[in-house]
Design a protein around this motif. Structure first.
Motif, PDB file in Angstrom:
ATOM      1  N   ALA B 152       8.833  13.448  -3.053  1.00 43.44           N
ATOM      2  CA  ALA B 152       9.316  14.640  -3.773  1.00 43.44           C
ATOM      3  C   ALA B 152       9.430  14.369  -5.263  1.00 43.44           C
ATOM      4  O   ALA B 152       9.189  15.257  -6.073  1.00 43.44           O
ATOM      5  CB  ALA B 152      10.660  15.082  -3.201  1.00 43.44           C
ATOM      6  N   ARG B 153       9.795  13.118  -5.627  1.00 42.54           N
ATOM      7  CA  ARG B 153       9.856  12.794  -7.064  1.00 42.54           C
ATOM      8  C   ARG B 153       8.545  12.164  -7.546  1.00 42.54           C
ATOM      9  O   ARG B 153       8.100  12.442  -8.648  1.00 42.54           O
ATOM     10  CB  ARG B 153      11.034  11.841  -7.327  1.00 42.54           C
ATOM     11  CG  ARG B 153      11.187  11.524  -8.812  1.00 42.54           C
ATOM     12  CD  ARG B 153      12.430  10.710  -9.135  1.00 42.54           C
ATOM     13  NE  ARG B 153      12.506  10.441 -10.551  1.00 42.54           N
ATOM     14  CZ  ARG B 153      13.326   9.566 -11.112  1.00 42.54           C
ATOM     15  NH1 ARG B 153      14.185   8.887 -10.348  1.00 42.54           N
ATOM     16  NH2 ARG B 153      13.322   9.375 -12.416  1.00 42.54           N
ATOM     17  N   PHE B 154       7.982  11.289  -6.709  1.00 41.43           N
ATOM     18  CA  PHE B 154       6.749  10.580  -7.089  1.00 41.43           C
ATOM     19  C   PHE B 154       5.679  10.830  -6.020  1.00 41.43           C
ATOM     20  O   PHE B 154       5.596  10.086  -5.043  1.00 41.43           O
ATOM     21  CB  PHE B 154       7.014   9.071  -7.211  1.00 41.43           C
ATOM     22  CG  PHE B 154       8.048   8.705  -8.242  1.00 41.43           C
ATOM     23  CD1 PHE B 154       7.736   8.704  -9.600  1.00 41.43           C
ATOM     24  CD2 PHE B 154       9.348   8.370  -7.858  1.00 41.43           C
ATOM     25  CE1 PHE B 154       8.698   8.364 -10.554  1.00 41.43           C
ATOM     26  CE2 PHE B 154      10.311   8.033  -8.807  1.00 41.43           C
ATOM     27  CZ  PHE B 154       9.998   8.036 -10.155  1.00 41.43           C
ATOM     28  N   PRO B 155       4.887  11.882  -6.149  1.00 47.67           N
ATOM     29  CA  PRO B 155       3.834  12.122  -5.152  1.00 47.67           C
ATOM     30  C   PRO B 155       2.803  10.997  -5.183  1.00 47.67           C
ATOM     31  O   PRO B 155       2.606  10.404  -6.254  1.00 47.67           O
ATOM     32  CB  PRO B 155       3.202  13.440  -5.614  1.00 47.67           C
ATOM     33  CG  PRO B 155       4.125  13.996  -6.651  1.00 47.67           C
ATOM     34  CD  PRO B 155       4.895  12.859  -7.227  1.00 47.67           C
ATOM     35  N   PRO B 156       2.116  10.721  -4.096  1.00 47.31           N
ATOM     36  CA  PRO B 156       2.193  11.407  -2.811  1.00 47.31           C
ATOM     37  C   PRO B 156       3.298  10.840  -1.927  1.00 47.31           C
ATOM     38  O   PRO B 156       3.954   9.873  -2.285  1.00 47.31           O
ATOM     39  CB  PRO B 156       0.819  11.098  -2.199  1.00 47.31           C
ATOM     40  CG  PRO B 156       0.485   9.745  -2.722  1.00 47.31           C
ATOM     41  CD  PRO B 156       1.052   9.698  -4.109  1.00 47.31           C
ATOM     42  N   ALA B 157       3.466  11.488  -0.791  1.00 44.39           N
ATOM     43  CA  ALA B 157       4.466  11.067   0.189  1.00 44.39           C
ATOM     44  C   ALA B 157       4.079   9.723   0.808  1.00 44.39           C
ATOM     45  O   ALA B 157       2.940   9.289   0.714  1.00 44.39           O
ATOM     46  CB  ALA B 157       4.578  12.136   1.270  1.00 44.39           C
ATOM     47  N   MET B 158       5.072   9.055   1.430  1.00 45.32           N
ATOM     48  CA  MET B 158       4.856   7.792   2.164  1.00 45.32           C
ATOM     49  C   MET B 158       4.175   6.764   1.267  1.00 45.32           C
ATOM     50  O   MET B 158       3.346   5.983   1.704  1.00 45.32           O
ATOM     51  CB  MET B 158       4.005   8.053   3.421  1.00 45.32           C
ATOM     52  CG  MET B 158       4.582   9.179   4.227  1.00 45.32           C
ATOM     53  SD  MET B 158       3.567   9.846   5.561  1.00 45.32           S
ATOM     54  CE  MET B 158       1.933   9.698   5.064  1.00 45.32           C
ATOM     55  N   LEU B 159       4.572   6.797   0.004  1.00 34.39           N
ATOM     56  CA  LEU B 159       3.857   6.019  -1.003  1.00 34.39           C
ATOM     57  C   LEU B 159       3.999   4.518  -0.766  1.00 34.39           C
ATOM     58  O   LEU B 159       3.012   3.768  -0.846  1.00 34.39           O
ATOM     59  CB  LEU B 159       4.385   6.387  -2.395  1.00 34.39           C
ATOM     60  CG  LEU B 159       3.687   5.760  -3.595  1.00 34.39           C
ATOM     61  CD1 LEU B 159       2.240   6.211  -3.690  1.00 34.39           C
ATOM     62  CD2 LEU B 159       4.412   6.145  -4.890  1.00 34.39           C
ATOM     63  N   CYS B 160       5.219   4.058  -0.443  1.00 36.61           N
ATOM     64  CA  CYS B 160       5.440   2.612  -0.476  1.00 36.61           C
ATOM     65  C   CYS B 160       5.181   1.947   0.875  1.00 36.61           C
ATOM     66  O   CYS B 160       4.774   0.776   0.919  1.00 36.61           O
ATOM     67  CB  CYS B 160       6.831   2.329  -1.034  1.00 36.61           C
ATOM     68  SG  CYS B 160       6.954   2.977  -2.742  1.00 36.61           S
ATOM     69  N   SER B 161       5.343   2.680   1.979  1.00 34.43           N
ATOM     70  CA  SER B 161       4.798   2.162   3.232  1.00 34.43           C
ATOM     71  C   SER B 161       3.270   2.177   3.149  1.00 34.43           C
ATOM     72  O   SER B 161       2.594   1.323   3.732  1.00 34.43           O
ATOM     73  CB  SER B 161       5.293   2.978   4.438  1.00 34.43           C
ATOM     74  OG  SER B 161       5.013   4.363   4.250  1.00 34.43           O
ATOM     75  N   GLY B 162       2.747   3.117   2.358  1.00 32.27           N
ATOM     76  CA  GLY B 162       1.302   3.171   2.136  1.00 32.27           C
ATOM     77  C   GLY B 162       0.785   1.946   1.397  1.00 32.27           C
ATOM     78  O   GLY B 162      -0.304   1.432   1.707  1.00 32.27           O
ATOM     79  N   VAL B 163       1.553   1.452   0.423  1.00 32.13           N
ATOM     80  CA  VAL B 163       1.156   0.221  -0.262  1.00 32.13           C
ATOM     81  C   VAL B 163       1.193  -0.943   0.727  1.00 32.13           C
ATOM     82  O   VAL B 163       0.247  -1.737   0.826  1.00 32.13           O
ATOM     83  CB  VAL B 163       2.085  -0.058  -1.474  1.00 32.13           C
ATOM     84  CG1 VAL B 163       1.757  -1.409  -2.101  1.00 32.13           C
ATOM     85  CG2 VAL B 163       1.956   1.061  -2.511  1.00 32.13           C
TER      86      VAL B 163
END
Lengths: 443, 443
Positions: B152-163
């Protein structure tokens, strides 16, 4: 400004014979088009279009030119507090108000050379014909440049003919601001065109108002006719439709458990189109369009919870506009019921159907007939003539424009069509001047 | 984040008996709910909801609290370069990576107390049960708070599990900016949560990942079941549809001479809905939604010349998503032909269907069965588990939420349902730990 033109069945009107002494008078095609090109010296754009917003420096330049040119044809000038310019050529009976031949010299920011400009230029051609032939008409004549017809810089449109016709107060109109916060009043002062004359029919009357304007629609182009007879103006209603559903995840929400405001809105758009193409109003020229849509929350995975639509309804008859609105409301309510939606419906603007003055329309009709033109058109609102018609007999002449395109640099009317507009205006105006003379002789 | 949940037919999976020594272990309802309320100390809103955007001061406070609480249950902590926090409780075999029990503590700006938070709290309840009963599991266990799941603040969602799962680079993710131009990396540093551990499965592995999450849909609420077994994640495609018509006056343009891009768009929205409610994909759980619409020029009296739509297509099977897309394109092309429109169709994101690890799903299934729950659900994408599943065996447990509402202050799960989520997680996790122990014993 937008028009709602459509072909109309001809109606019978009284004959108005042009005096023999006027019969040899004709507009000059080369001169009309040279004047038109001269008027586009200021504010033209490389793509062949125009960008001359109200009260910018180009607008000041063309106003200065308009005054200096019309002085050559024996005019004196009156500038009112809204910057409307009346170039008045005296007649035999100067106790009468002048017969107005008006339109506007301002344009859209990406406009063309014909919308508005052509109407003023045709008026100037009438002055030149009278001047060249040493004709003194019965009533005085005034070519009028109405300020800010487009409303592109200072909304709403037709602002200053609206003040003259009593729709708006001068105070309201002078206070209208452009996006930078400059007021129309301040800008009129800046370019030296806030005149001393109060802006109203009562303070500065006309006897009548003729206007030449490009059709902005395809009827004349399809019919291959240079000019058309404008019988009146369509009835218009503008409505805001608010649709409230329930926001929900596109992924988690089964299709049968949704209250999808955008799906409802889509069905309303389709229903609106169906009403004016498939029901009884279709052959009577009913039109309805939804061109404004706003949806929230505009997230690809959240079903829309709130949609707003702008609905534009038109028809020659007020009763058909009311009928279309009623059919829309009924159809929309069914859609809301089907999808669990709430609706608000706000008819925020009404412009009733307008029939121009039968005598003046007859003058136009007989003059157009001399050019082999007999198509009668019902126009949409949106010309200065709408507001002049509130106070004085008014009529309009439409000139063919290519593909019906306007408000675009590609806007185009052929030289011979522009000349046909001037010729029709000249002869319709002279017919009306004769009619006034005869009316006074009877008194 | 949005889910695409739907009820799925149960599938047979192997039995995984819980060790007798673990059989007496149960989650504590009062404690689970007290921890949940404590986690909502920071960022709660007067309407009962939450507003805790990633890396704001409330997010820092809840992270500090999470670390200090989990320390009490014997955890040490690893914070990676994306701020993901791993609260690790050692096992008997600490050569193994920990089994992860993860979700997220960030919320939507107008979110609720359950989306994400409940998953972390259920993990904390597992730690408390183990700690209170002096249990040392076979593998270590890590409760994980994944950063910025909502996006919500830093798109996209699921950003850090994505990394962590290899979808995004840390550099890309740290460079993501909020609307004020603050980068996620700078904000992580500001709140003291840019840790020294590289963010990747390879540098900081887990053995597996369980996640409890509210369903965000109505299936469990309708079925009156507290928890559901998530079998996998639906297939998703997102597409942009560009429609070009011809701007023209609503008033002057006859209905049969229009190229109305908004009318075409409306018919496409209706057609999209028809495809997933009336064709063969409907009983197979196909869903398609248009929730994003932009129209130009947004003037009530100018027919729309350009409309863009965002199309979200989902189904349990990749083949059905492809079929729906094909049907949409065919239907849209017909509409374009009918109305003289041009279309561009861009499928800009694909998320294939995902089946969770059968052994882990079986652990969840048998644990849910102990509570009388047997509903299997195919979720939409949009959980941290989607990205962990790229690297390690993963499974999810859904908890019933009232009316399927989420991303809203009214989001609500009953205390007994939250506890049922914790209980199912506890016993599914212990089953899996037993399974790992048995596997290693065989080697």
């Amino acid at each position: 400004m937008a028009l709602a033109s459509m072909a109309a069945d001809p109606i019978a009107l009284p004959s108005l014979q042009l005096s023999a002494k006027y019969d040899s008078l004709h507009a000059d095609s080369a001169r009309t088009n040279a004047t038109l090109q001269a008027a586009c010296t200021w504010g033209n754009t490389p793509d062949g279009g125009m960008d001359r917003l109200t009260c910018n420096n180009d607008d000041k330049s063309v106003r200065d030119w308009f005054i200096s040119e019309t002085k050559k044809y024996g005019c004196h000038h009156r500038v009112d507090e809204m910057g409307n310019i009346f170039a008045i050529r005296p007649g035999q009976n100067n106790n009468l108000p002048p017969i107005g031949l008006g339109s506007h010299l301002d344009t859209q920011p990406t406009g063309g050379k014909y919308d508005g400009i052509l109407g003023v230029i045709c008026g100037m051609e009438v002055l030149q014909v009278l001047h060249a032939n040493n004709v003194t008409t019965y009533a005085p004549v005034a070519v009028v440049n109405w300020t800010n017809e487009e409303g592109a810089r200072f909304p709403p449109a037709m602002l200053c003919s609206g003040v003259w016709g009593g729709e708006f107060t001068a105070k309201y109109a002078q206070g209208r601001q452009d996006p930078e916060g400059n007021s129309l009043g301040a800008e009129l002062k800046r370019i030296g065109y806030m005149g001393p004359t109060p802006c109203s029919f009562e303070a500065n009357p006309l006897l009548a108002h003729f206007e030449v304007h490009i059709e902005q629609g395809p009827i004349l182009d399809v019919a291959e006719k240079p000019v058309g007879i404008v019988r009146g103006v369509q009835s218009i209603r503008w409505c805001n439709v608010g649709i409230t559903g329930r926001e929900a995840h596109t992924g988690t929400t089964p299709m049968d458990r949704r209250c999808d405001a955008l799906l409802g809105a889509a069905k309303m758009i389709v229903e609106t189109n169906r009403i004016v193409t498939e029901t009884e109003v279709a052959p009577r020229g009913g039109r309805a369009t939804i061109a404004v849509i706003n949806s929230l929350p505009q997230s690809i995975n959240t079903i829309a919870g709130k949609v707003n639509l702008g609905l534009d309804i038109r028809a020659p008859a007020d009763s058909d506009v009311a009928l279309i609105e009623k059919q829309c409301i009924e159809g929309f309510e069914k859609i809301c019921k089907q999808h669990g939606l709430e609706m608000s419906f706000d008819n925020f603007w009404v412009s009733p159907a307008l029939n121009f003055d039968p005598t003046m329309v007859s003058c136009v009709k007989q003059s157009a007939a001399e050019l082999g033109c007999d198509i009668e058109i019902v126009s949409g609102a949106g010309h200065d003539s709408v507001y002049t018609s509130r106070k004085v007999p008014t009529a309009m002449i439409f000139v063919r424009c290519k593909d019906g395109v306007s408000h675009h640099p590609a806007e185009f009317s052929r030289e011979e069509d522009c000349a046909a507009g001037a010729e029709t205006l000249l002869r319709a105006y002279l017919r009306y001047d004769d009619y006034i003379r005869r009316s006074h002789a009877k008194m």
